[in-house]
Design a protein around this motif. Structure first.
Motif, short mmCIF file in Angstrom:
data_model
loop_
_atom_site.label_atom_id
_atom_site.label_comp_id
_atom_site.label_asym_id
_atom_site.label_seq_id
_atom_site.Cartn_x
_atom_site.Cartn_y
_atom_site.Cartn_z
N VAL A 174 15.43 42.64 -30.95
CA VAL A 174 14.14 43.19 -30.55
C VAL A 174 14.42 44.31 -29.58
CG1 VAL A 174 11.96 42.74 -29.36
CG2 VAL A 174 12.93 41.01 -30.88
N ARG A 175 13.88 45.46 -29.88
CA ARG A 175 14.02 46.64 -29.03
C ARG A 175 12.71 46.81 -28.26
NH1 ARG A 175 13.27 52.49 -30.74
NH2 ARG A 175 14.05 53.63 -28.94
N VAL A 176 12.81 47.03 -26.95
CA VAL A 176 11.65 47.27 -26.11
C VAL A 176 11.86 48.61 -25.42
CG1 VAL A 176 10.21 46.37 -24.24
CG2 VAL A 176 11.47 44.78 -25.69
N TRP A 177 10.83 49.48 -25.44
CA TRP A 177 10.98 50.79 -24.83
C TRP A 177 9.63 51.34 -24.41
CZ3 TRP A 177 10.55 50.06 -29.97
CH2 TRP A 177 9.77 50.93 -30.72
N ASN A 178 9.68 52.43 -23.67
CA ASN A 178 8.48 53.17 -23.29
C ASN A 178 8.77 54.63 -23.59
OD1 ASN A 178 6.39 54.59 -21.85
ND2 ASN A 178 6.01 52.66 -20.78
N ASP A 179 7.84 55.30 -24.28
CA ASP A 179 8.10 56.67 -24.69
C ASP A 179 7.44 57.74 -23.82
OD1 ASP A 179 5.47 56.44 -25.58
OD2 ASP A 179 5.99 56.47 -27.71
N VAL A 180 6.90 57.37 -22.65
CA VAL A 180 6.39 58.41 -21.76
C VAL A 180 7.57 59.08 -21.06
CG1 VAL A 180 4.13 57.31 -21.43
CG2 VAL A 180 5.97 56.88 -19.79
N ALA A 181 7.41 60.34 -20.74
CA ALA A 181 8.51 61.15 -20.20
C ALA A 181 9.08 60.59 -18.90
CB ALA A 181 8.03 62.59 -19.99
N TYR A 182 8.27 59.96 -18.09
CA TYR A 182 8.71 59.50 -16.78
C TYR A 182 9.10 58.01 -16.75
CZ TYR A 182 3.80 58.10 -16.74
OH TYR A 182 2.57 57.57 -17.07
N ALA A 183 9.19 57.39 -17.90
CA ALA A 183 9.47 55.95 -17.96
C ALA A 183 10.79 55.57 -17.29
CB ALA A 183 9.47 55.47 -19.40
N ALA A 184 11.83 56.36 -17.48
CA ALA A 184 13.13 56.03 -16.87
C ALA A 184 13.06 56.08 -15.35
CB ALA A 184 14.20 56.99 -17.39
N VAL A 185 12.28 57.01 -14.81
CA VAL A 185 12.14 57.11 -13.35
C VAL A 185 11.39 55.90 -12.81
CG1 VAL A 185 11.16 58.47 -11.46
CG2 VAL A 185 12.23 59.61 -13.39
N VAL A 186 10.38 55.45 -13.53
CA VAL A 186 9.64 54.26 -13.12
C VAL A 186 10.56 53.04 -13.18
CG1 VAL A 186 7.74 52.69 -13.73
CG2 VAL A 186 7.39 55.16 -13.79
N GLU A 187 11.29 52.92 -14.27
CA GLU A 187 12.16 51.77 -14.48
C GLU A 187 13.22 51.64 -13.38
OE1 GLU A 187 13.31 48.39 -16.86
OE2 GLU A 187 11.55 49.66 -16.96
N ALA A 188 13.94 52.72 -13.12
CA ALA A 188 15.05 52.68 -12.17
C ALA A 188 14.64 53.02 -10.74
CB ALA A 188 16.15 53.63 -12.63
N GLY A 189 13.45 53.59 -10.58
CA GLY A 189 13.03 53.97 -9.24
C GLY A 189 13.76 55.20 -8.76
N GLN A 190 13.47 55.56 -7.54
CA GLN A 190 14.11 56.75 -6.96
C GLN A 190 15.05 56.40 -5.83
OE1 GLN A 190 10.91 59.45 -6.03
NE2 GLN A 190 10.55 59.89 -8.18
N GLU A 191 15.43 55.12 -5.75
CA GLU A 191 16.33 54.67 -4.70
C GLU A 191 17.74 54.39 -5.20
OE1 GLU A 191 14.23 51.36 -2.96
OE2 GLU A 191 13.19 52.71 -1.58
N GLY A 192 18.05 54.81 -6.41
CA GLY A 192 19.42 54.69 -6.90
C GLY A 192 19.75 53.41 -7.64
N MET A 193 18.77 52.67 -8.16
CA MET A 193 19.08 51.48 -8.95
C MET A 193 19.58 51.93 -10.32
SD MET A 193 18.49 48.58 -7.36
CE MET A 193 18.11 47.31 -8.51
#
Length: 158
Positions: free
Chosen positions: A80-99
């Protein structure tokens, strides 16, 4: 040296039963696809949409609409593949604190209850914190695939 007395008929019967459990993989993948998408929606609500009072911030719900899950099965595998195709999804997922995604995957794998969305305290005020919506849903999908297939194997071997 030990001698083993193998009964070919019993071995063949057991292998046939295990193969029959694999016949359930498309059904399992379809079920987990739905469950994983539901998990991602819950994770988005918990990590993003329920973190701010409505009068403080207008939510577009674009991130929520960008969530997807796709289950598939072949002869002996299910995924099962789960994803989000909005442009900023990776930034939301990992945050801006270096995770890193590897760190988030490790946290998701260590959860005692994978059915619960993974949250690291992101809020309207702490918007830079990682929101591992996808990572949590992926860990849940893996957990459920294993759980459901194990049940089918146990049923087949009875």
């Amino acid at each position: 040296m030990m001698d083993f007395d193998l009964d070919l008929r019993d071995l063949t019967d057991t292998v046939t039963k295990l193969i029959s459990a694999c016949d359930s993989l498309p059904e399992i993948a379809a079920q987990v696809e739905k469950e994983a998408l539901g998990h991602a929606i819950l994770g988005a609500r918990r990590n993003i949409y329920d973190t701010v009072e409505p009068e403080h911030y207008q939510r577009t719900e674009d991130y929520l609409r960008g969530l997807h899950a796709k289950g598939q099965a072949t002869l002996n595998t299910a995924s099962v593949r789960v994803w989000n195709d909005v442009a900023y999804a990776a930034v939301v997922e990992a945050g801006q604190e270096g995770m890193s995604l590897a760190m988030l995957q490790q946290l998701a794998a260590m959860q005692t209850d994978p059915s619960q969305p993974l949250t690291l305290g992101r809020s309207g005020r702490r918007w830079q914190v990682a929101a591992p919506v996808i990572t949590g849903a992926q860990a849940y999908a893996r957990y459920r695939l294993v759980q459901l297939f194990t049940q089918k194997v146990q049923q087949a071997l009875r």
